[in-house]
Design a protein around this motif. Structure first.
Motif, PDB file in Angstrom:
ATOM      1  N   LYS A 427       8.565  28.141  -6.232  1.00 46.29           N
ATOM      2  CA  LYS A 427       9.033  29.454  -5.782  1.00 46.29           C
ATOM      3  C   LYS A 427       9.881  29.389  -4.513  1.00 46.29           C
ATOM      4  O   LYS A 427      10.469  30.386  -4.115  1.00 46.29           O
ATOM      5  N   ALA A 428       9.905  28.216  -3.878  1.00 46.25           N
ATOM      6  CA  ALA A 428      10.735  27.997  -2.690  1.00 46.25           C
ATOM      7  C   ALA A 428      10.763  29.206  -1.755  1.00 46.25           C
ATOM      8  O   ALA A 428      11.746  29.953  -1.718  1.00 46.25           O
ATOM      9  N   PRO A 429       9.693  29.426  -1.011  1.00 46.61           N
ATOM     10  CA  PRO A 429       9.603  30.618  -0.152  1.00 46.61           C
ATOM     11  C   PRO A 429      10.779  30.747   0.814  1.00 46.61           C
ATOM     12  O   PRO A 429      11.183  31.862   1.142  1.00 46.61           O
ATOM     13  N   TRP A 430      11.332  29.615   1.262  1.00 46.93           N
ATOM     14  CA  TRP A 430      12.485  29.694   2.170  1.00 46.93           C
ATOM     15  C   TRP A 430      13.655  30.402   1.499  1.00 46.93           C
ATOM     16  O   TRP A 430      14.402  31.104   2.160  1.00 46.93           O
ATOM     17  N   LYS A 431      13.743  30.268   0.168  1.00 43.77           N
ATOM     18  CA  LYS A 431      14.825  30.978  -0.539  1.00 43.77           C
ATOM     19  C   LYS A 431      14.518  32.476  -0.584  1.00 43.77           C
ATOM     20  O   LYS A 431      15.408  33.308  -0.429  1.00 43.77           O
ATOM     21  N   LEU A 432      13.235  32.795  -0.800  1.00 41.67           N
ATOM     22  CA  LEU A 432      12.852  34.221  -0.816  1.00 41.67           C
ATOM     23  C   LEU A 432      13.192  34.850   0.538  1.00 41.67           C
ATOM     24  O   LEU A 432      13.696  35.965   0.627  1.00 41.67           O
ATOM     25  N   SER A 433      12.913  34.082   1.588  1.00 39.96           N
ATOM     26  CA  SER A 433      13.160  34.602   2.930  1.00 39.96           C
ATOM     27  C   SER A 433      14.666  34.839   3.139  1.00 39.96           C
ATOM     28  O   SER A 433      15.064  35.896   3.622  1.00 39.96           O
ATOM     29  N   LYS A 434      15.427  33.856   2.729  1.00 40.49           N
ATOM     30  CA  LYS A 434      16.895  33.969   2.897  1.00 40.49           C
ATOM     31  C   LYS A 434      17.448  35.164   2.142  1.00 40.49           C
ATOM     32  O   LYS A 434      18.333  35.864   2.602  1.00 40.49           O
ATOM     33  N   ALA A 435      16.861  35.365   0.933  1.00 34.84           N
ATOM     34  CA  ALA A 435      17.371  36.440   0.089  1.00 34.84           C
ATOM     35  C   ALA A 435      16.796  37.802   0.483  1.00 34.84           C
ATOM     36  O   ALA A 435      17.045  38.800  -0.182  1.00 34.84           O
ATOM     37  N   GLY A 436      15.956  37.804   1.529  1.00 33.27           N
ATOM     38  CA  GLY A 436      15.382  39.071   1.995  1.00 33.27           C
ATOM     39  C   GLY A 436      14.341  39.655   1.044  1.00 33.27           C
ATOM     40  O   GLY A 436      14.075  40.850   1.059  1.00 33.27           O
ATOM     41  N   LYS A 437      13.751  38.801   0.209  1.00 32.07           N
ATOM     42  CA  LYS A 437      12.719  39.316  -0.723  1.00 32.07           C
ATOM     43  C   LYS A 437      11.361  39.315  -0.026  1.00 32.07           C
ATOM     44  O   LYS A 437      10.456  38.508  -0.355  1.00 32.07           O
ATOM     45  N   THR A 438      11.221  40.176   0.943  1.00 33.09           N
ATOM     46  CA  THR A 438      10.047  40.146   1.813  1.00 33.09           C
ATOM     47  C   THR A 438       8.736  40.441   1.075  1.00 33.09           C
ATOM     48  O   THR A 438       7.717  39.809   1.334  1.00 33.09           O
ATOM     49  N   ASP A 439       8.779  41.375   0.138  1.00 32.53           N
ATOM     50  CA  ASP A 439       7.531  41.706  -0.558  1.00 32.53           C
ATOM     51  C   ASP A 439       7.006  40.517  -1.349  1.00 32.53           C
ATOM     52  O   ASP A 439       5.819  40.201  -1.327  1.00 32.53           O
ATOM     53  N   GLU A 440       7.936  39.861  -2.021  1.00 34.83           N
ATOM     54  CA  GLU A 440       7.525  38.692  -2.798  1.00 34.83           C
ATOM     55  C   GLU A 440       6.988  37.584  -1.891  1.00 34.83           C
ATOM     56  O   GLU A 440       6.023  36.895  -2.211  1.00 34.83           O
ATOM     57  N   LEU A 441       7.649  37.443  -0.748  1.00 31.97           N
ATOM     58  CA  LEU A 441       7.234  36.419   0.211  1.00 31.97           C
ATOM     59  C   LEU A 441       5.827  36.728   0.740  1.00 31.97           C
ATOM     60  O   LEU A 441       4.984  35.838   0.878  1.00 31.97           O
ATOM     61  N   LYS A 442       5.584  38.007   0.982  1.00 32.77           N
ATOM     62  CA  LYS A 442       4.249  38.413   1.459  1.00 32.77           C
ATOM     63  C   LYS A 442       3.185  38.078   0.415  1.00 32.77           C
ATOM     64  O   LYS A 442       2.136  37.523   0.729  1.00 32.77           O
ATOM     65  N   ASP A 443       3.485  38.435  -0.834  1.00 37.45           N
ATOM     66  CA  ASP A 443       2.515  38.147  -1.905  1.00 37.45           C
ATOM     67  C   ASP A 443       2.205  36.665  -1.946  1.00 37.45           C
ATOM     68  O   ASP A 443       1.062  36.240  -2.080  1.00 37.45           O
ATOM     69  N   MET A 444       3.284  35.909  -1.818  1.00 42.46           N
ATOM     70  CA  MET A 444       3.132  34.474  -1.959  1.00 42.46           C
ATOM     71  C   MET A 444       2.296  33.895  -0.818  1.00 42.46           C
ATOM     72  O   MET A 444       1.403  33.066  -1.025  1.00 42.46           O
ATOM     73  N   MET A 445       2.579  34.317   0.420  1.00 38.62           N
ATOM     74  CA  MET A 445       1.827  33.791   1.559  1.00 38.62           C
ATOM     75  C   MET A 445       0.355  34.195   1.465  1.00 38.62           C
ATOM     76  O   MET A 445      -0.538  33.432   1.783  1.00 38.62           O
ATOM     77  N   TYR A 446       0.141  35.434   0.998  1.00 38.62           N
ATOM     78  CA  TYR A 446      -1.244  35.881   0.845  1.00 38.62           C
ATOM     79  C   TYR A 446      -1.964  34.979  -0.170  1.00 38.62           C
ATOM     80  O   TYR A 446      -3.082  34.519   0.073  1.00 38.62           O
ATOM     81  N   ASP A 447      -1.308  34.708  -1.277  1.00 42.13           N
ATOM     82  CA  ASP A 447      -1.950  33.899  -2.330  1.00 42.13           C
ATOM     83  C   ASP A 447      -2.231  32.472  -1.858  1.00 42.13           C
ATOM     84  O   ASP A 447      -3.295  31.914  -2.130  1.00 42.13           O
ATOM     85  N   LEU A 448      -1.284  31.908  -1.132  1.00 42.56           N
ATOM     86  CA  LEU A 448      -1.492  30.540  -0.631  1.00 42.56           C
ATOM     87  C   LEU A 448      -2.643  30.512   0.373  1.00 42.56           C
ATOM     88  O   LEU A 448      -3.478  29.606   0.385  1.00 42.56           O
ATOM     89  N   TYR A 449      -2.654  31.521   1.215  1.00 45.18           N
ATOM     90  CA  TYR A 449      -3.729  31.620   2.212  1.00 45.18           C
ATOM     91  C   TYR A 449      -5.081  31.731   1.488  1.00 45.18           C
ATOM     92  O   TYR A 449      -6.066  31.105   1.876  1.00 45.18           O
ATOM     93  N   GLU A 450      -5.074  32.504   0.425  1.00 46.88           N
ATOM     94  CA  GLU A 450      -6.310  32.716  -0.330  1.00 46.88           C
ATOM     95  C   GLU A 450      -6.800  31.404  -0.964  1.00 46.88           C
ATOM     96  O   GLU A 450      -7.996  31.102  -0.959  1.00 46.88           O
ATOM     97  N   VAL A 451      -5.859  30.621  -1.477  1.00 45.37           N
ATOM     98  CA  VAL A 451      -6.235  29.324  -2.042  1.00 45.37           C
ATOM     99  C   VAL A 451      -6.895  28.473  -0.955  1.00 45.37           C
ATOM    100  O   VAL A 451      -7.948  27.872  -1.154  1.00 45.37           O
ATOM    101  N   LEU A 452      -6.286  28.460   0.219  1.00 40.16           N
ATOM    102  CA  LEU A 452      -6.818  27.626   1.304  1.00 40.16           C
ATOM    103  C   LEU A 452      -8.197  28.107   1.762  1.00 40.16           C
ATOM    104  O   LEU A 452      -9.068  27.307   2.080  1.00 40.16           O
ATOM    105  N   ARG A 453      -8.375  29.407   1.777  1.00 43.01           N
ATOM    106  CA  ARG A 453      -9.689  29.939   2.176  1.00 43.01           C
ATOM    107  C   ARG A 453     -10.755  29.481   1.173  1.00 43.01           C
ATOM    108  O   ARG A 453     -11.827  29.016   1.554  1.00 43.01           O
ATOM    109  N   ILE A 454     -10.411  29.580  -0.103  1.00 46.32           N
ATOM    110  CA  ILE A 454     -11.363  29.167  -1.145  1.00 46.32           C
ATOM    111  C   ILE A 454     -11.637  27.662  -1.039  1.00 46.32           C
ATOM    112  O   ILE A 454     -12.781  27.215  -1.115  1.00 46.32           O
ATOM    113  N   VAL A 455     -10.580  26.895  -0.828  1.00 46.50           N
ATOM    114  CA  VAL A 455     -10.754  25.437  -0.712  1.00 46.50           C
ATOM    115  C   VAL A 455     -11.651  25.108   0.493  1.00 46.50           C
ATOM    116  O   VAL A 455     -12.502  24.220   0.431  1.00 46.50           O
TER     117      VAL A 455
END
Ligand code: MSP
Length: 509
Positions: A427-455
């Motif tokens: 999903k290359a979050p840096w591309k989402l950021s560049k393209a200004g897709k902030t909502d998608e980037l937020k979803d993605m960071m939340y999901d990654l954070y959630e994986v790490l919390r579970i791990v």
């Protein structure tokens, strides 16, 4: 639920090595896992301090056996502290609470006729503390260790193992999980096809005084196996604290190495049965760590010191390697190269990298605050697959741990870690950021954070300090060490993270 888990009691004639640390790390992981489940755990380890070889080791140092054992025991207890082994009790066979139980059982067996006096003539192996008959010797040496044996003739006390052979065979056949893994169960079943010899459980004091006095013979002591096995009931209150004993006995699992299977799967069950006590639920015999295919031994100079490994590579990396490298039950080959390669791939590349880059992105894109996730369900296939995998982690770990399969349980956790790393690449979050897709980037960071919390929750039994450091970096103030926190979507938006140093820097050559 209660969970009573034991390690063998280690002989104190030498320093602890990786073999000893392996059993204790495995038991600690099981004990921690059961605590996550909410069970009341009793985890017991300790030391086996009587017998001829301890006496010889003390003589060699010009010490009394008592002073000698007192000087060695801290090497074990300190190592366990260092390796984060959370035992609840440490039992020594020289403690009065243990000696009382041994004497009470001897008295009982003597009274009911399960112990009798006889003449013993046999071949004795001091390193193994075992008697052998002539036909059992291999090239006139000990069939277990191949070393020199001495011929001995003397009056001793014998325990009627043979009387209970049929009972034991039937018991093992009726209880599939009594001896694990199955290869060890089969080994014992085939051993029991031949007639059992009664077990010599005493030594004349004239030859060995470093044992427990036989209550009915001033000329004899009991020592080593008959003595040490009884620690498993002494440590949970037999004869002293009936409520505790009732609560914890029978043990849920005795974890041992495959070399001491016979004592645990033949002698011990018969002793318990003769004493009218219940059987432990499982006796699990793990494999051996070898060095390049060779047995570790002082004479070969290839004994690996766990303290040195933990100091050099980190406690959790060492724990992880032992638990992941081989499936529990199989033999393993220890080498620093293999350890370094696991650290670099699984720990630095997969886990450490996932944490570090996720937290760096949360810092960069959202000033270190876990963003809000849109409530739009799981938007795409990878996100869906990741949440599904996370959803299955609890079941996957539990079923692996119920089978005492640490390597599998870790593989379940790593499937999620690897998927999250793949998610970042795809999903290359840096591309989402560049393209200004902030909502998608937020979803993605939340999901990654959630994986790490579970791990971080899932890893706690295996790598406790790493799990705690992850918890700290994730900005979770309370350690949520319970399995229910493995559920997806419990992470709280608005949490301030504390990005720290990478967990496992790569080790170059
Ligand atoms: N004192 C007895 C046990 C009495 S239990 C009531 C004893 N002690 S020991 O110190 O020799 O070994 C303890 C454990 O360490 C055994 O389970 C043994 O299998 C394990 N290991 C010793 N060397 C090992 C490896 N190289 N690899 C893995 N475990 C090994 O036996």
């Amino acid at each position: 639920m209660k969970y009573y888990i034991t390690t063998p009691l280690y002989y104190v004639n030498g320093n602890p090595h990786i073999g000893h640390s392996y059993t204790n790390i495995a038991c600690d992981t099981l004990a921690r896992f059961r605590r996550l489940e909410g069970d009341e755990v009793l985890f017991v380890t300790g030391t086996d301090e009587h017998g001829q070889k301890i006496k010889e080791a003390a003589d060699a140092k010009g010490m009394t056996p008592r002073d000698f054992v007192d000087s060695v025991v801290p090497k074990f207890s300190e190592l366990w502290k260092k390796l984060n082994i959370t035992y609840d009790d440490f039992i020594r066979t020289t403690e009065p609470r243990h000696e009382k139980v041994v004497q009470a059982i001897l008295e009982m067996f003597h009274k009911n006729g399960d112990l009798y006096e006889g003449e013993y003539s046999g071949w004795y192996c001091t390193p193994c503390e075992s008697f052998w008959t002539k036909s059992q010797l291999v090239n006139e040496n000990c069939p277990d260790c191949g070393r020199h044996v001495e011929q001995i003739k003397e009056k001793n006390f014998f325990f009627r193992l043979s009387k209970y052979q049929k009972w034991l065979l039937d018991y093992i056949e009726a209880h599939e999980d009594f001896i694990l893994p199955v290869i060890r169960r089969n080994e014992i079943l085939s051993f029991l096809k031949n007639p059992l010899n009664d077990l010599c459980v005493s030594r004349p004091k004239a030859r060995l005084s470093w044992g427990i006095d036989m209550p009915f013979s001033k000329d004899h002591v009991t020592y080593v196996w008959f003595d040490a096995l009884l620690n498993y009931i002494a440590a949970c209150g037999y004869g002293a604290d009936e409520a505790k004993f009732k609560k914890f006995w029978p043990a849920d699992i005795h974890v041992i190495g495959k070399d001491i299977l016979r004592m645990h799967a033949v002698n011990w069950p018969i002793m318990l049965h003769a004493a009218g006590l219940e059987m432990p639920k499982t006796i699990f015999a793990h494999g051996w760590w070898k060095i390049g295919g060779d047995k570790m031994s002082k004479s070969k100079g290839n004994v690996v010191d766990p303290l040195e490994m933990a100091d050099k590579y980190g406690i959790d990396a060492y724990r992880f390697f032992l638990l992941k490298e081989v499936s529990f039950g199989a033999d393993g080959s220890f080498s620093e190269e293999a350890l370094v390669s696991r650290i670099n791939s699984d720990l630095a590349n997969d886990l450490g990298n996932l944490l570090h880059r996720t937290l760096s992105m949360i810092d960069k894109y959202f000033s270190g605050i876990v963003p809000e996730r849109r409530d739009i369900g799981l938007a795409d296939d990878i996100t869906k697959a990741m949440a599904e995998k996370a959803g299955k982690i609890e079941h996957g770990i539990r079923s692996a741990m119920n089978k005492i399969d640490f390597s599998r349980a870790l593989a379940v956790i790593w499937e999620l870690i690897n998927m999250a790393n793949k998610f970042i690449e795809q999903k290359a979050p840096w591309k989402l950021s560049k393209a200004g897709k902030t909502d998608e980037l937020k979803d993605m960071m939340y999901d990654l954070y959630e994986v790490l919390r579970i791990v971080s929750v899932a890893l706690w039994p295996f790598m406790p300090s790493t799990a705690e450091e992850m918890t700290r970096q994730l900005g979770l103030s309370e350690t949520k060490a319970e399995l229910k926190y493995l559920s997806w979507s419990l992470a709280r938006s608005g949490t301030k993270i504390n990005k720290g140093n990478p967990l496992f820097p790569r080790i170059e050559d």
